[in-house]
Design an enzyme around this catalytic site. Structure first.
Site, mmCIF file in Angstrom:
data_model
loop_
_atom_site.group_PDB
_atom_site.id
_atom_site.type_symbol
_atom_site.label_atom_id
_atom_site.label_comp_id
_atom_site.label_asym_id
_atom_site.label_seq_id
_atom_site.Cartn_x
_atom_site.Cartn_y
_atom_site.Cartn_z
ATOM 1 N N GLU A 183 40.489 -49.304 12.263
ATOM 2 C CA GLU A 183 39.123 -49.488 12.986
ATOM 3 C C GLU A 183 39.147 -51.083 13.372
ATOM 4 O O GLU A 183 38.510 -51.470 14.171
ATOM 5 C CB GLU A 183 38.295 -49.467 11.742
ATOM 6 C CG GLU A 183 36.685 -49.708 12.198
ATOM 7 C CD GLU A 183 35.616 -49.218 11.288
ATOM 8 O OE1 GLU A 183 35.998 -49.107 10.223
ATOM 9 O OE2 GLU A 183 34.430 -49.036 11.581
ATOM 10 N N GLU A 213 30.541 -41.507 7.526
ATOM 11 C CA GLU A 213 29.887 -41.566 8.871
ATOM 12 C C GLU A 213 30.185 -40.378 9.781
ATOM 13 O O GLU A 213 29.317 -39.589 10.116
ATOM 14 C CB GLU A 213 30.409 -42.833 9.617
ATOM 15 C CG GLU A 213 29.514 -43.448 10.495
ATOM 16 C CD GLU A 213 29.652 -44.967 10.617
ATOM 17 O OE1 GLU A 213 28.835 -45.351 11.640
ATOM 18 O OE2 GLU A 213 30.237 -45.651 9.816
HETATM 19 C C1 BGC Z 1 31.242 -46.859 13.694
HETATM 20 C C2 BGC Z 1 31.764 -47.459 15.077
HETATM 21 C C3 BGC Z 1 30.650 -47.660 16.018
HETATM 22 C C4 BGC Z 1 29.849 -48.635 15.266
HETATM 23 C C5 BGC Z 1 28.574 -49.193 16.269
HETATM 24 C C6 BGC Z 1 30.550 -48.014 13.164
HETATM 25 O O1 BGC Z 1 30.044 -48.060 11.968
HETATM 26 O O2 BGC Z 1 32.278 -46.630 12.807
HETATM 27 O O3 BGC Z 1 33.066 -46.808 15.435
HETATM 28 O O4 BGC Z 1 30.785 -47.554 17.188
HETATM 29 O O5 BGC Z 1 29.384 -48.511 14.061
HETATM 30 O O6 BGC Z 1 29.011 -50.315 16.189
#
Ligand code: BGC
Length: 782
Positions: free
Chosen positions: A642, A375
């Site tokens: 997270e 990501e």
């Molecule tokens: C990310 C987040 C991001 C989110 C959106 C995720 O996959 O890692 O931190 O803000 O997607 O909801």
């Protein structure tokens, strides 16, 4: 350098855009290293030239559509690691200027570069790089060496058809997948003046187009620290290395081995029950490097154009290799430190350290969500939530100014702001219509920078795109009730306590409308100040009608809803105390624990401490049971997870479970502002407030914050029935000191380091002093 003063062409070597690339020419040797994700070998570029008279001054201006490392006569120009940074390369590309005067010598010289793919044509996020890469099919290099001779004449050596190109030891180097380095393919002496490059190819060139080339304004991503392992476990053919710290960077090895022997390095944030790298949460980011030995003695090596999120590294294939040392090289934007926090409670001390490491890992070329899985994107929501915390620890003025430009480059013609910047279409089209709390970074980040650094020129530059965003919102939500938009993440990753998305969206709308009114006022834009003041009123009224009940309960009665409402100015004063009690009840109903996700966590602690319940906030801060920051630490976290439940009876759902996400670390701002009690009052911090919320459970607390005038600091501590508060205010700054009224009020202490003293005796209910620069010491008898 002004736009018209670039003279070179982009240089590279045209390669077929096939997923399994094979070298088209024998000089581009790369026998076995084609790969199934289409990673390209790095290009080695060189241009020999002669200097026949003394040079007074030499500057190298360089950039890439890709990533480059420049050198002259074998010596690196500067120390940036992933340069240039990520921008929308179709619109703008940053270049660097290096003073290279001392690298030149009379006679023959060699101007060289190694060129990798980076974000330009390498993999980004979970999206495949081909058919064409995200910005182009192959990387390109552009440079200009400006020579000023002592005799007053000038000369330029630019990237052009005179350059030669070859492949070398880097078979590929991809940001997410890693690097394959074959030392047998090294081109000995390739970057020195007398190297014979006749077997190399001529470069292909591509003329410059209208893309803006601008000097890099944000500090480059560099190696900022080397970390030695805390534990190394050796078993048959395998080495498991624990660096004791989750981080973003790469591994450096010192090793020797038989020609052709290859060591493979996998990187992970965690290990599983069998002590193997846990890779399930990395998605398609392979995070794996390979080094193939040349059999010629001890070599020191680190990969070039890749970066991994890891605490552990696993080395295999080492049967015929002698690994002499392993270290982790920490990589991030090289930002000046701007603040420190410490306190007398080990858990909180570790928490602030984890927050800091979360920031160091995610303040990369753009502020990312996480540095590990596939990501690593510039998510607007995450960044706006941690912007205040980032500014407390680091000087992020230029850093975020650069990223704001990425946001404006991503803004649609109708003002819509996406969830992610830099934004790539069509790969990210799903994120084009930014969600509340994500797109709002477009106002929150400029406002945060302005409050912190007092830079009105910055908000003036951002004014037009911010207005376009606000116009867009007003068109869509004329009555002030914002019903949400785009992907509507809401209070992302809350714990079974979803908050009505419209309530969140409307509160955040109120928040940014009032920020706009503030900024309009600072810019002397009276009509717009009035407009946003009226807009705020309208939103507040809508909020009252739709979400607020007579007893100060909210229709969506979650912790996040209460915390956000209390922080957004939408709650009438006479309802604030009652609403705070509802917030406290919600926390108590959860066993004195949080249920907040990304959004609520940013606001809940300040909502409590600013409304008379600092004790509850401290309970949450010091909690060790699930869910809490303390729980993460008890489980061994060295960064912020997270999710509150990233790890418990096992790993949480691997699809989205990073152990190095900065978002829930937004509590760092509260540590500085409310625990240490140090915050700016006016933009640029010409006036600050010292208002700690004391709690004997942490014993003492100390914080320092660099203001534009110099460092301001607070240290408070309990000892022998007294509370002492030491304050240092820099020249040019005034401070309001707010201390609690106590039975015996406050008396001044006249010990040695005190430069000034203030009489605060007998002021109640809270004691206020207004002081200028100097050292002060206040004592409160308990
Ligand atoms: C990310 C987040 C991001 C989110 C959106 C995720 O996959 O890692 O931190 O803000 O997607 O909801």
């Amino acid at each position: 350098m002004a736009p018209g003063t670039w003279h070179g062409d982009w240089i590279g070597q045209r390669l077929p855009p096939a997923p399994c690339w094979r070298p088209p020419h024998p000089a581009l040797r790369s026998d076995a290293h084609h790969n199934d994700f289409g990673g390209l070998p790095a290009l080695y570029l060189r241009r020999a030239f002669r200097l026949d008279r003394p040079v007074h001054r030499a500057r190298l201006h360089a950039t890439a559509r890709g990533l480059y490392r420049a050198s002259i006569n074998g010596v690196a120009c500067g120390r940036p690691a992933l340069t240039p940074g990520w921008t929308n390369y179709h619109r703008r590309i940053a270049y660097q200027t290096h003073d290279v005067t001392d690298l030149l010598r009379p006679g023959d010289n060699a101007l060289c570069a190694v060129l990798g793919e980076g974000w330009f044509s390498g993999r980004i996020s979970e999206h495949a790089k081909y058919p064409a890469g995200h910005y182009g099919a192959q990387p390109w290099y552009l440079c200009q060496l400006a020579l000023d001779y002592e005799d007053g004449t000038h000369e330029r050596i630019v990237s052009d058809q005179a350059w030669r190109v070859s492949h070398g030891p880097i078979a590929y180097s991809d940001l997410l997948n890693g690097e394959v380095y074959d030392a047998r393919q090294e081109l000995e002496g390739w970057d020195s003046p007398d190297y014979d490059d006749r077997s190399w190819l001529a470069v292909t060139t591509k003329p410059r187009d209208g893309t803006v080339l601008e000097p890099e304004i944000s500090p480059s991503v560099c190696v900022t620290e080397d970390i030695v392992p805390t534990v190394v476990l050796r078993s048959a053919g395998r080495l498991l290395v624990d660096f004791g710290q989750n981080l973003a960077g790469r591994v450096e090895l010192a090793l020797s081995g038989k020609s052709g022997a290859a060591v493979h390095i996998r990187h992970g944030e965690m290990v599983d029950a069998e002590g193997r790298i846990y890779a399930a949460n990395l998605g398609r980011a392979a995070q794996a490097d390979t080094y193939v030995c040349a059999g010629d003695g001890v070599r020191r090596w680190e990969p070039s154009y890749t970066i991994h999120g890891f605490r552990y590294a696993e080395l295999t294939g080492i049967e015929n290799i002698d690994i002499q040392s392993v270290s982790a090289r920490v990589l991030h934007a090289d930002l000046p430190v701007s603040g420190r926090f410490s306190c007398g409670h080990p858990l909180v001390q570790r928490l602030q350290q984890n927050i800091r490491w979360g920031l160091r890992s995610n303040l990369q070329s753009v502020p990312t969500d996480c540095p590990s899985r596939d990501e690593r994107l510039g998510w607007l929501g995450d960044a706006q939530l941690f912007a205040g915390t980032a500014a407390a620890f680091f000087d992020v003025r230029q850093y975020f100014a650069k990223w704001l430009q990425d946001i404006w480059d991503a803004q649609a013609a109708d003002g819509t702001i996406p969830d992610i910047a830099p934004f790539i279409s069509p790969a990210f089209d799903f994120f084009a219509d930014g969600a509340p709390g994500w797109a709002d970074a477009a106002v929150v980040v400029p406002w945060t920078l302005w409050r912190r650094y007092g830079d009105t020129a910055l908000i003036a530059r951002c004014w037009q795109p911010m207005m376009a965003w606000m116009d867009n919102l007003e068109r869509r939500f004329p009555d002030g009730l914002r019903r949400g938009a785009g992907n509507d993440y809401g209070d992302w990753l809350n714990l079974d306590a979803p908050t009505d998305v419209a309530l969140i969206a409307t509160s955040l709308y109120a928040q940014i409308a009032s920020m706009m009114a503030d900024m309009a006022s600072a810019l002397g834009r009276t009509a717009e100040r009035r407009r946003f003041a009226a807009c705020f009123k309208r939103i507040k009224a809508s909020f009252g009608t739709h979400f607020l009940q007579d007893d100060a309960r909210l229709t969506s009665p979650t912790q996040t809803a209460y915390a956000l409402a209390l922080s957004s100015g939408v709650v009438p004063t006479h309802k604030r105390a009652r609403m705070t009690r509802h917030l406290v009840s919600e926390i108590e109903a959860r066993g004195r624990a949080l249920s907040t996700g990304f959004i609520g966590t940013r606001y809940v602690m300040a909502a409590l401490s600013e409304n008379g319940h600092a004790d509850v906030a401290y309970d949450l801060l010091l909690r060790k049971e699930y869910p809490s920051w303390g729980y993460m630490i008890e489980q061994g976290a060295t960064t912020i997870w997270e999710r509150w439940n990233s790890y418990g009876d096992g790993f949480a759902e691997p699809g989205m479970n990073s152990f190095n996400h900065a978002a829930l670390g937004s509590v760092g701002q509260w540590l500085f502002e409310d625990v240490a009690g140090l915050r700016g009052v006016t933009p640029g911090w010409s006036e600050i407030a010292i208002r700690p919320h004391f709690d004997p459970r942490i014993d003492w607390c100390e914080a320092e914050q660099w203001t534009p005038c110099g460092p301001a600091s607070v240290r408070w501590g309990f000892s022998g029935g007294e509370l002492s508060v030491r304050v240092n205010i820099p020249a040019g700054v005034r401070a309001k000191v707010l201390l609690p009224a106590t039975r015996d009020a406050i008396r001044q202490q006249g010990d040695a380091p005190v430069a000034r003293t203030c009489s605060l005796v007998g002021r109640r209910p809270s004691t206020v002093a207004s002081i200028g620069s100097g050292y002060y010491n206040f004592m409160v008898r308990l």
